[in-house]
Design a protein around this motif. Structure first.
Motif, PDB file in Angstrom:
ATOM      1  N   GLY A 169      13.345  16.625 -56.631  1.00 28.84           N
ATOM      2  CA  GLY A 169      13.217  16.430 -55.188  1.00 28.84           C
ATOM      3  C   GLY A 169      13.739  15.068 -54.770  1.00 28.84           C
ATOM      4  N   TYR A 170      13.325  14.036 -55.498  1.00 26.01           N
ATOM      5  CA  TYR A 170      13.827  12.690 -55.202  1.00 26.01           C
ATOM      6  C   TYR A 170      15.339  12.624 -55.377  1.00 26.01           C
ATOM      7  N   ALA A 171      15.838  13.306 -56.414  1.00 28.53           N
ATOM      8  CA  ALA A 171      17.260  13.195 -56.751  1.00 28.53           C
ATOM      9  C   ALA A 171      18.164  13.723 -55.638  1.00 28.53           C
ATOM     10  N   ILE A 172      17.696  14.713 -54.863  1.00 32.99           N
ATOM     11  CA  ILE A 172      18.551  15.171 -53.768  1.00 32.99           C
ATOM     12  C   ILE A 172      18.312  14.361 -52.499  1.00 32.99           C
ATOM     13  N   GLY A 173      17.482  13.337 -52.592  1.00 33.42           N
ATOM     14  CA  GLY A 173      17.342  12.402 -51.469  1.00 33.42           C
ATOM     15  C   GLY A 173      16.101  12.607 -50.617  1.00 33.42           C
ATOM     16  N   LEU A 174      15.189  13.479 -51.071  1.00 32.50           N
ATOM     17  CA  LEU A 174      13.962  13.673 -50.294  1.00 32.50           C
ATOM     18  C   LEU A 174      13.079  12.423 -50.387  1.00 32.50           C
ATOM     19  N   THR A 175      12.312  12.168 -49.332  1.00 36.67           N
ATOM     20  CA  THR A 175      11.335  11.090 -49.364  1.00 36.67           C
ATOM     21  C   THR A 175      10.058  11.596 -50.026  1.00 36.67           C
ATOM     22  N   TYR A 176       9.109  10.692 -50.306  1.00 34.04           N
ATOM     23  CA  TYR A 176       7.848  11.096 -50.919  1.00 34.04           C
ATOM     24  C   TYR A 176       7.185  12.205 -50.103  1.00 34.04           C
ATOM     25  N   ARG A 177       7.125  11.985 -48.800  1.00 40.79           N
ATOM     26  CA  ARG A 177       6.488  12.951 -47.916  1.00 40.79           C
ATOM     27  C   ARG A 177       7.179  14.320 -48.002  1.00 40.79           C
ATOM     28  N   THR A 182      16.887  -1.557 -50.407  1.00 39.69           N
ATOM     29  CA  THR A 182      17.751  -0.375 -50.487  1.00 39.69           C
ATOM     30  C   THR A 182      16.998   0.888 -50.065  1.00 39.69           C
ATOM     31  N   ASN A 183      17.660   1.664 -49.219  1.00 33.67           N
ATOM     32  CA  ASN A 183      17.099   2.955 -48.814  1.00 33.67           C
ATOM     33  C   ASN A 183      17.389   3.967 -49.924  1.00 33.67           C
ATOM     34  N   LEU A 184      16.384   4.157 -50.810  1.00 32.21           N
ATOM     35  CA  LEU A 184      16.611   4.985 -51.989  1.00 32.21           C
ATOM     36  C   LEU A 184      16.942   6.445 -51.673  1.00 32.21           C
ATOM     37  N   PRO A 185      16.188   7.110 -50.758  1.00 32.29           N
ATOM     38  CA  PRO A 185      16.557   8.487 -50.463  1.00 32.29           C
ATOM     39  C   PRO A 185      18.021   8.624 -50.030  1.00 32.29           C
ATOM     40  N   ILE A 196      19.656  30.324 -52.416  1.00 29.46           N
ATOM     41  CA  ILE A 196      20.311  29.777 -51.221  1.00 29.46           C
ATOM     42  C   ILE A 196      19.434  28.698 -50.575  1.00 29.46           C
ATOM     43  N   GLN A 197      18.110  28.908 -50.601  1.00 27.67           N
ATOM     44  CA  GLN A 197      17.197  27.894 -50.045  1.00 27.67           C
ATOM     45  C   GLN A 197      17.205  26.625 -50.888  1.00 27.67           C
ATOM     46  N   ASN A 198      17.335  26.803 -52.209  1.00 26.20           N
ATOM     47  CA  ASN A 198      17.460  25.651 -53.099  1.00 26.20           C
ATOM     48  C   ASN A 198      18.659  24.791 -52.691  1.00 26.20           C
ATOM     49  N   LEU A 199      19.749  25.475 -52.323  1.00 25.61           N
ATOM     50  CA  LEU A 199      20.970  24.748 -51.986  1.00 25.61           C
ATOM     51  C   LEU A 199      20.944  24.186 -50.566  1.00 25.61           C
ATOM     52  N   CYS A 200      20.070  24.703 -49.730  1.00 23.17           N
ATOM     53  CA  CYS A 200      20.049  24.255 -48.335  1.00 23.17           C
ATOM     54  C   CYS A 200      19.035  23.137 -48.072  1.00 23.17           C
ATOM     55  N   LEU A 201      18.001  23.047 -48.916  1.00 24.26           N
ATOM     56  CA  LEU A 201      16.908  22.104 -48.655  1.00 24.26           C
ATOM     57  C   LEU A 201      17.409  20.678 -48.401  1.00 24.26           C
ATOM     58  N   GLY A 202      18.165  20.151 -49.337  1.00 22.30           N
ATOM     59  CA  GLY A 202      18.661  18.781 -49.205  1.00 22.30           C
ATOM     60  C   GLY A 202      19.610  18.628 -48.024  1.00 22.30           C
ATOM     61  N   GLN A 203      20.476  19.603 -47.855  1.00 21.51           N
ATOM     62  CA  GLN A 203      21.446  19.524 -46.757  1.00 21.51           C
ATOM     63  C   GLN A 203      20.745  19.423 -45.405  1.00 21.51           C
ATOM     64  N   GLU A 204      19.698  20.248 -45.254  1.00 25.98           N
ATOM     65  CA  GLU A 204      19.034  20.290 -43.950  1.00 25.98           C
ATOM     66  C   GLU A 204      18.067  19.128 -43.765  1.00 25.98           C
ATOM     67  N   LYS A 205      17.258  18.852 -44.808  1.00 26.38           N
ATOM     68  CA  LYS A 205      16.201  17.847 -44.636  1.00 26.38           C
ATOM     69  C   LYS A 205      16.707  16.423 -44.839  1.00 26.38           C
ATOM     70  N   VAL A 206      17.746  16.260 -45.645  1.00 30.54           N
ATOM     71  CA  VAL A 206      18.223  14.901 -45.928  1.00 30.54           C
ATOM     72  C   VAL A 206      19.468  14.576 -45.110  1.00 30.54           C
TER      73      VAL A 206
END
Lengths: 230, 245
Positions: free
Chosen positions: A134-142, B73-76, B98-108
């Motif tokens: 989760g962290y690796a794709i850039g998610l925050t702790y929350r 540094t903004n780690l996320p 597909i949700q696995n691949l979309c999570l980061g794209q949408e939330k990050v």
């Protein structure tokens, strides 16, 4: 032995038993479950966090709640809540808290302690690699918590949560100490009014058994389905 | 300027045990570095310090101009630009592929759902798994899961990719399908840092090989030199063991 029994009294009191009594029992169970799970999850997250002091306070809360009998807690809260309210709101007089609101708050707070232990186990059952991913794709702790850890923890713990809810469903009958009309309270009132103690209590027992037993069967089925899905 | 620059990186577990000893590595843009060494040599720890999944106590790590170990540094944000593939895939089991691949794209990255799905489908196609978009990770084989994990990293448009033993949890017959994807990626010019024991992969696409032992970088050599004439005794030893069969 049943020759003196009048089972008609049950039939006649059904609307009262269910519309008044069971409605309250189920509402209290539902509210305390939902509130307890939400609050319990927060407590679990605090306990597992590396914040200063707060984890110790949360642990203390859980330990105290789990070490006291529920009836005692119901009493204590009922008598203390007006003063706690007064202190919290800085009011001049004790705050009026009805028996109803008092029980709802008590059950939620009490169950939160148990649900927090369940959720803590659930959170700890999630492999650390999931958090790292989760962290690796850039998610925050929350975000890691809300999208990765908690949904899985909740799903894994669902059968245990439901089992706890069944126990809670039975425990709600303790509200009789505050003279609240739950299902058992309603049955008990009719029983004493009509002098039909055996009939009413037998009937109440049958109803509690039927609901609890059916619910546990459903939980077992859910457990099997989850085991397959994993 | 290097894409990944590690200078004198040290890390301790507790006061006694030093896992990383003064490690320095430079990875240029478009370069493929293979990190190898016996187990417990600190190679996984080293690669995880690049996107700060492991903290360091000494030294400096700079990725694409951003200092990883600076407190501001903004780690996320940084991690979103560094793709990572794990030994045990670590797909999210409660989400469909597909949700696995979309999570980061949408939330990050804040991409819209349609855009994210389109991107996800494009990358699934690229790793040859279009047919599995609606399945859950548990329904796929290890090799397929690892290809999805690579796609999950790539949908974020990373500037570089980290691979932490991507094939060591796989059955032998599934290793090739994962390595094929990685080889293709390397040939397209992706900057890659790969912890692996797959020396065939190293020979094929690596530019340099870093050999670690007991937390130290013992050797950092061009591929030709490493396989031809490793300078250190320890690297020679390791190679003879790993290549003997």
């Amino acid at each position: 032995m049943f020759s003196d029994f009048d089972f008609g009294v049950i039939l006649r009191s059904l609307p009262y038993l269910f519309k008044e009594g069971m409605t309250f029992t189920l509402t209290l169970t539902a509210v305390a479950t939902v509130g307890g799970v939400i609050l319990g999850t927060l407590i679990a997250m605090i306990r597992l966090s590396s914040l200063p002091v707060l984890p110790k306070i949360a642990a203390g809360y859980v330990n105290v709640m789990r070490a006291l009998p529920l009836v005692l807690v119901i009493f204590l809260f009922y008598f203390l809540m007006p003063y706690i309210g007064q202190w919290a709101l800085r009011a001049d007089q004790p705050i009026q808290v009805g028996a109803l609101s008092s029980t709802i708050i008590t059950f939620t707070l009490f169950e939160a302690a148990y649900f927090s232990e369940i959720m803590r186990a659930g959170i700890q059952s999630i492999p650390r690699g999931q958090v790292a991913a989760g962290y690796a794709i850039g998610l925050t702790y929350r975000q890691v918590m809300s999208y990765v850890v908690l949904p899985q923890a909740f799903r894994n713990m669902l059968p245990v949560i439901f089992t706890q809810t069944i126990v809670l469903f039975q425990d709600t009958s303790l509200v009789y100490v505050l003279s609240i009309t739950d299902f058992l309270g309603a049955a008990s009132k009719i029983a004493q009014r009509d002098g039909r103690l055996a009939e009413m209590y037998l009937f109440a027992a049958a109803v509690y058994f039927l609901i609890s037993f059916t619910a546990s069967m459903l939980v077992k089925r859910l457990q099997r389905r989850l085991a397959v899905a994993r | 300027m290097s894409m990944i620059s590690m200078r004198n990186v040290s890390k301790w577990y507790g006061p006694q045990f030093q896992v990383l000893k003064d490690c320095s590595v430079e990875v240029e843009k478009g370069e493929v570095i293979v990190v190898c060494g016996p187990s417990g040599s600190g190679k996984s720890t080293l690669i995880k310090t690049v996107n700060a999944l492991e903290t360091i106590q000494n030294g400096e790590i700079v990725v694409d101009g951003v200092t990883v170990n600076a407190s501001k540094t903004n780690l996320p944000k940084l991690r979103a630009r560094v793709g990572m593939v794990f030994q045990h895939f670590e797909l999210f089991p409660h989400l469909s592929i597909i949700q696995n691949l979309c999570l980061g794209q949408e939330k990050v990255l804040g991409r819209g759902h349609d855009e994210a799905v389109a991107k996800a489908e494009a990358l699934l196609k690229r790793v040859g798994l279009s047919a599995h978009a609606q399945k859950f990770p548990g329904q796929l084989s290890g090799g397929q899961q690892q290809r999805v994990a690579i796609a999950r990293a790539l949908v974020m448009d990373p500037v570089c990719m980290l691979f932490d033993e991507p094939t060591s949890a796989l059955d032998p017959e599934m290793i090739t399908e994962v390595l094929d994807v990685m080889v293709e990626l390397a040939r397209e010019g992706m900057t890659m840092m790969v912890v692996t024991h797959e020396m065939g992969f190293a020979r094929k696409v690596a530019h340099r090989v870093v050999f670690m032992d007991q937390g130290e970088i013992v050797e950092d050599a061009l591929k030709e030199d490493f396989f031809g004439t490793p300078r250190s005794e320890r690297a020679r030893n390791f190679l003879s063991k790993i290549l003997s069969h």
